[in-house]
Design a protein around this motif. Structure first.
Motif, mmCIF file in Angstrom:
data_model
loop_
_atom_site.group_PDB
_atom_site.id
_atom_site.type_symbol
_atom_site.label_atom_id
_atom_site.label_comp_id
_atom_site.label_asym_id
_atom_site.label_seq_id
_atom_site.Cartn_x
_atom_site.Cartn_y
_atom_site.Cartn_z
ATOM 1 N N PRO A 187 0.791 -1.235 0.000
ATOM 2 C CA PRO A 187 0.000 0.000 0.000
ATOM 3 C C PRO A 187 0.822 1.282 0.000
ATOM 4 C CG PRO A 187 -0.212 -1.171 2.090
ATOM 5 C CD PRO A 187 0.564 -2.057 1.164
ATOM 6 N N GLN A 188 2.070 1.227 0.461
ATOM 7 C CA GLN A 188 2.903 2.435 0.489
ATOM 8 C C GLN A 188 3.562 2.707 -0.860
ATOM 9 O OE1 GLN A 188 3.652 -0.516 1.585
ATOM 10 N NE2 GLN A 188 5.828 -0.929 1.488
ATOM 11 N N ALA A 189 3.464 1.768 -1.803
ATOM 12 C CA ALA A 189 4.090 1.936 -3.114
ATOM 13 C C ALA A 189 3.209 2.778 -4.025
ATOM 14 C CB ALA A 189 4.341 0.572 -3.752
ATOM 15 N N ARG A 190 3.836 3.462 -4.960
ATOM 16 C CA ARG A 190 3.104 4.196 -5.990
ATOM 17 C C ARG A 190 2.926 3.272 -7.183
ATOM 18 N NH1 ARG A 190 4.807 10.032 -5.318
ATOM 19 N NH2 ARG A 190 4.299 10.329 -3.143
ATOM 20 N N VAL A 191 1.851 3.482 -7.925
ATOM 21 C CA VAL A 191 1.593 2.688 -9.123
ATOM 22 C C VAL A 191 1.334 3.643 -10.277
ATOM 23 C CG1 VAL A 191 0.145 0.925 -10.197
ATOM 24 C CG2 VAL A 191 0.582 0.830 -7.732
#
Length: 125
Positions: free
Chosen positions: A94-98
């Protein structure tokens, strides 16, 4: 200088992204698969893991999970052309950017600039 580890199995895309990021002042190490990224994560320090999600041998989500164990301070950004995979990535990390393909190189650079609060977010690409 901010160091980026790029894992992208598409040769043209990998070279394209590498050039754009280097022109924007980032230092980029690029590999063609997740399994090639692991030894680099173990031996060098990177500020950002920029990874395609769908790759042979090891997908980007598994790579990001292993990176979190090896180098917990390394930020993660996924790039993908598959909407369903985007949802899985968001739930898993959830902390990653996509960033969804297709995207303009300027959008990628702006997103990386934002992650590191780089002031020259209006640079030319």
């Amino acid at each position: 200088m901010i160091r980026i580890l790029l894992a992208e199995d598409d040769t043209v895309m990998r070279e394209y992204l590498t050039r754009a990021l280097e022109r924007s002042g980032y230092q980029v190490s690029a590999v063609d698969r997740g399994t090639a990224a692991l030894p680099l994560l173990e031996s060098e320090r990177f500020d950002l893991l920029l990874t395609d999600i769908v790759m042979p041998e090891m997908d980007g989500i598994e790579l990001a999970q292993k990176a979190a164990d090896i180098a917990p301070d390394t930020r993660v950004m996924f790039i993908t052309g598959f909407a369903a995979v985007t949802l899985k990535a968001g739930k898993t990390m959830p902390q990653a950017r996509v960033l969804s393909k297709p995207f303009h190189l300027r959008d990628l650079v702006l997103e990386v600039d934002r992650m590191f609060e780089v002031g020259n977010a209006s640079g030319s690409i």
